[in-house]
Design a protein around this motif. Structure first.
Motif, PDB file in Angstrom:
ATOM      1  N   LEU A  16       5.732   8.242  -8.057  1.00  0.00           N
ATOM      2  CA  LEU A  16       5.048   7.065  -8.575  1.00  0.00           C
ATOM      3  C   LEU A  16       3.725   6.864  -7.848  1.00  0.00           C
ATOM      4  N   LEU A  17       2.651   6.795  -8.607  1.00  0.00           N
ATOM      5  CA  LEU A  17       1.341   6.467  -8.060  1.00  0.00           C
ATOM      6  C   LEU A  17       1.152   4.961  -8.171  1.00  0.00           C
ATOM      7  N   SER A  18       0.606   4.346  -7.142  1.00  0.00           N
ATOM      8  CA  SER A  18       0.442   2.908  -7.156  1.00  0.00           C
ATOM      9  C   SER A  18      -0.953   2.532  -6.696  1.00  0.00           C
ATOM     10  N   ILE A  19      -1.531   1.572  -7.350  1.00  0.00           N
ATOM     11  CA  ILE A  19      -2.867   1.127  -7.004  1.00  0.00           C
ATOM     12  C   ILE A  19      -2.799   0.061  -5.913  1.00  0.00           C
ATOM     13  N   ASP A  20      -3.751   0.090  -5.012  1.00  0.00           N
ATOM     14  CA  ASP A  20      -3.873  -0.950  -4.005  1.00  0.00           C
ATOM     15  C   ASP A  20      -4.081  -2.281  -4.730  1.00  0.00           C
ATOM     16  N   PRO A  21      -3.254  -3.308  -4.414  1.00  0.00           N
ATOM     17  CA  PRO A  21      -3.407  -4.593  -5.104  1.00  0.00           C
ATOM     18  C   PRO A  21      -4.834  -5.130  -5.083  1.00  0.00           C
ATOM     19  N   ALA A  22      -5.566  -4.825  -4.033  1.00  0.00           N
ATOM     20  CA  ALA A  22      -6.948  -5.307  -3.939  1.00  0.00           C
ATOM     21  C   ALA A  22      -7.873  -4.579  -4.907  1.00  0.00           C
ATOM     22  N   LYS A  23      -7.399  -3.448  -5.477  1.00  0.00           N
ATOM     23  CA  LYS A  23      -8.243  -2.656  -6.364  1.00  0.00           C
ATOM     24  C   LYS A  23      -7.754  -2.653  -7.812  1.00  0.00           C
ATOM     25  N   ARG A  24      -6.915  -3.602  -8.169  1.00  0.00           N
ATOM     26  CA  ARG A  24      -6.358  -3.614  -9.525  1.00  0.00           C
ATOM     27  C   ARG A  24      -7.429  -3.735 -10.594  1.00  0.00           C
ATOM     28  N   LYS A  25      -8.535  -4.384 -10.261  1.00  0.00           N
ATOM     29  CA  LYS A  25      -9.623  -4.545 -11.226  1.00  0.00           C
ATOM     30  C   LYS A  25     -10.771  -3.575 -10.954  1.00  0.00           C
ATOM     31  N   ASP A  26     -10.531  -2.623 -10.079  1.00  0.00           N
ATOM     32  CA  ASP A  26     -11.536  -1.611  -9.757  1.00  0.00           C
ATOM     33  C   ASP A  26     -11.407  -0.476 -10.777  1.00  0.00           C
ATOM     34  N   GLU A  27     -12.354  -0.410 -11.708  1.00  0.00           N
ATOM     35  CA  GLU A  27     -12.253   0.562 -12.798  1.00  0.00           C
ATOM     36  C   GLU A  27     -12.281   1.994 -12.287  1.00  0.00           C
ATOM     37  N   ALA A  28     -13.054   2.260 -11.245  1.00  0.00           N
ATOM     38  CA  ALA A  28     -13.135   3.622 -10.703  1.00  0.00           C
ATOM     39  C   ALA A  28     -11.795   4.066 -10.116  1.00  0.00           C
ATOM     40  N   GLU A  29     -11.115   3.158  -9.430  1.00  0.00           N
ATOM     41  CA  GLU A  29      -9.828   3.505  -8.845  1.00  0.00           C
ATOM     42  C   GLU A  29      -8.770   3.681  -9.932  1.00  0.00           C
ATOM     43  N   ARG A  30      -8.778   2.809 -10.925  1.00  0.00           N
ATOM     44  CA  ARG A  30      -7.858   2.982 -12.052  1.00  0.00           C
ATOM     45  C   ARG A  30      -8.111   4.312 -12.751  1.00  0.00           C
ATOM     46  N   LYS A  31      -9.370   4.659 -12.952  1.00  0.00           N
ATOM     47  CA  LYS A  31      -9.723   5.916 -13.601  1.00  0.00           C
ATOM     48  C   LYS A  31      -9.213   7.104 -12.802  1.00  0.00           C
ATOM     49  N   ARG A  32      -9.350   7.033 -11.496  1.00  0.00           N
ATOM     50  CA  ARG A  32      -8.879   8.136 -10.645  1.00  0.00           C
ATOM     51  C   ARG A  32      -7.376   8.328 -10.793  1.00  0.00           C
ATOM     52  N   LEU A  33      -6.632   7.246 -10.745  1.00  0.00           N
ATOM     53  CA  LEU A  33      -5.175   7.335 -10.807  1.00  0.00           C
ATOM     54  C   LEU A  33      -4.690   7.762 -12.188  1.00  0.00           C
ATOM     55  N   ILE A  34      -5.325   7.246 -13.237  1.00  0.00           N
ATOM     56  CA  ILE A  34      -4.954   7.646 -14.596  1.00  0.00           C
ATOM     57  C   ILE A  34      -5.102   9.152 -14.767  1.00  0.00           C
ATOM     58  N   ASN A  35      -6.197   9.692 -14.287  1.00  0.00           N
ATOM     59  CA  ASN A  35      -6.465  11.118 -14.478  1.00  0.00           C
ATOM     60  C   ASN A  35      -5.729  12.012 -13.487  1.00  0.00           C
ATOM     61  N   GLU A  36      -5.162  11.406 -12.444  1.00  0.00           N
ATOM     62  CA  GLU A  36      -4.313  12.153 -11.521  1.00  0.00           C
ATOM     63  C   GLU A  36      -2.885  12.256 -12.038  1.00  0.00           C
ATOM     64  N   ALA A  37      -2.518  11.329 -12.911  1.00  0.00           N
ATOM     65  CA  ALA A  37      -1.141  11.239 -13.378  1.00  0.00           C
ATOM     66  C   ALA A  37      -0.828  12.267 -14.458  1.00  0.00           C
ATOM     67  N   ASP A  38       0.439  12.672 -14.498  1.00  0.00           N
ATOM     68  CA  ASP A  38       0.934  13.449 -15.637  1.00  0.00           C
ATOM     69  C   ASP A  38       1.158  12.536 -16.837  1.00  0.00           C
ATOM     70  N   VAL A  39       1.666  11.333 -16.566  1.00  0.00           N
ATOM     71  CA  VAL A  39       1.820  10.315 -17.603  1.00  0.00           C
ATOM     72  C   VAL A  39       1.321   8.992 -17.041  1.00  0.00           C
ATOM     73  N   ALA A  40       0.417   8.363 -17.755  1.00  0.00           N
ATOM     74  CA  ALA A  40      -0.026   7.008 -17.429  1.00  0.00           C
ATOM     75  C   ALA A  40       0.617   6.054 -18.417  1.00  0.00           C
ATOM     76  N   ILE A  41       1.292   5.045 -17.890  1.00  0.00           N
ATOM     77  CA  ILE A  41       1.959   4.052 -18.725  1.00  0.00           C
ATOM     78  C   ILE A  41       1.086   2.803 -18.734  1.00  0.00           C
ATOM     79  N   LEU A  42       0.653   2.392 -19.912  1.00  0.00           N
ATOM     80  CA  LEU A  42      -0.243   1.252 -20.037  1.00  0.00           C
ATOM     81  C   LEU A  42       0.561  -0.009 -20.310  1.00  0.00           C
ATOM     82  N   CYS A  43       0.565  -0.915 -19.356  1.00  0.00           N
ATOM     83  CA  CYS A  43       1.228  -2.214 -19.495  1.00  0.00           C
ATOM     84  C   CYS A  43       0.143  -3.280 -19.462  1.00  0.00           C
ATOM     85  N   LEU A  44      -0.663  -3.296 -20.491  1.00  0.00           N
ATOM     86  CA  LEU A  44      -1.888  -4.080 -20.542  1.00  0.00           C
ATOM     87  C   LEU A  44      -1.972  -4.854 -21.847  1.00  0.00           C
ATOM     88  N   PRO A  45      -2.806  -5.898 -21.901  1.00  0.00           N
ATOM     89  CA  PRO A  45      -3.100  -6.517 -23.195  1.00  0.00           C
ATOM     90  C   PRO A  45      -3.715  -5.499 -24.150  1.00  0.00           C
TER      91      PRO A  45
END
Length: 321
Positions: free
Chosen positions: A31-60
């Motif tokens: 499980l990859l997890s984002i630092d809570p302080a970076k939840r709205k950091d688009e660059a960090e989200r982008k890095r983790l999404i593209n590192e993952a084999d599967v990204a699960i979107l739990c978003l509006p």
């Protein structure tokens, strides 16, 4: 052996927390997890999404659509728990029990849309009956349903559990009375109906659990059908399925049932009922499940395991908070 990497984008929300709870402790995933302080950091989200084999979107919905622009790794697969892509071209609908070919479609798909909670029960009941010709595609379906307040997401949960503004003063509230709802397109498409059903959902003062009700005037159908035939088609369709149970046929004369919507909480199970009053030539189709289980995060884990070929040993039960 390399473990598949999973990133839950939006893991702090209701569905995200439930998915993480179901995956926590498994030794076959990373499980990859984002630092809570970076939840709205688009660059960090982008890095983790593209590192993952599967990204699960739990978003509006709109955020889920926008997130696809961050996808650069052609090997990253997406499982979207929002309603943004459930009827979209190029996405596979993540209801494995939809038909015999559906599990393989999910295994092979790059983009999978997790079903909505209410539509899961509605489609499970209607699709086999339309496929078998017992209900015509022109069937004028009416669906009433009741859900625990967790279906309203964090704002309603916080309100109901003592945080924020109290939003449900009584024990029960009907909504969707304008006869439009974001779940209607998938109900219509995957049930193979020509027109959307009339859908009247309601929320009640319990945290989770769900019942879908679909009345059938047997006398009004184009050809004569008995409740036992409806039941037999459902029983055959879901025979051998691990997570869908067709319960024994009941008639009004035999039994006065009381259904607890919370009975399957913490599981990925879906129970289907056919009740019949032969004298009135009426039947009632009912689906019971956990709106956070088979109606959301339990289904997401089932789809994730299909996508990764890991569906064998897990029960998909989650009895945490």
């Amino acid at each position: 052996m390399r473990k598949p990497k999973i990133f839950i984008d939006g893991e702090a929300g209701t569905t995200g927390l439930q998915i993480r709870g179901r995956l926590q402790g498994r030794n076959d995933l990373q499980l990859l997890s984002i630092d809570p302080a970076k939840r709205k950091d688009e660059a960090e989200r982008k890095r983790l999404i593209n590192e993952a084999d599967v990204a699960i979107l739990c978003l509006p919905d709109e955020a889920a659509k926008a997130t696809l622009s961050l996808l650069e790794n052609p090997q990253t697969r997406i499982l979207d728990a929002s309603s943004a892509h459930r009827v979209a071209e190029g996405w596979v609908y993540g209801f494995p029990e939809l038909g015999p070919e559906q599990p393989e479609r999910i295994r092979q798909a790059r983009f999978v849309a997790n079903p909505g909670c209410y539509p899961t029960g509605v489609i499970a009941l209607l699709r086999p009956l339309v496929d078998a010709g017992l209900l015509p595609s022109s069937f004028a379906a009416s669906v009433s349903a009741i859900s625990g307040y967790s279906g309203g997401g964090r704002p309603l949960i916080e309100a109901m559990e003592g945080q924020g503004t109290h939003r449900l003063a009584g024990a029960y509230r009907a909504y969707g009375l304008e006869l439009t709802h974001k779940h209607l397109p998938e109900m219509t498409l995957y049930s193979r109906l020509e027109r959307p059903p009339i859908f009247t959902p309601a929320v009640a003062r319990f945290r989770q659990g769900m019942l879908d009700f679909i009345p059938v005037h047997l006398w009004a159908l184009p050809k004569k059908v008995h409740g036992a035939e409806l039941h037999e088609v459902l029983a055959q369709r879901y025979q051998g399925q691990r997570f869908v149970r067709v319960m024994p046929l009941e008639t009004y004369a035999q039994h006065h049932p009381v259904l607890d919507p919370q009975a399957l909480n913490g599981t990925n199970l879906l129970e289907l009922f056919v009740f019949e009053n032969p004298q009135q030539e009426q039947a009632l189709l009912v689906a019971r499940f956990d709106n956070l289980g088979k109606g959301a995060s339990g289904a997401a884990v089932q789809n994730l395991d299909l996508m990764l070929g890991l569906e064998g040993p897990y029960t998909y039960e989650y009895l945490g908070d």
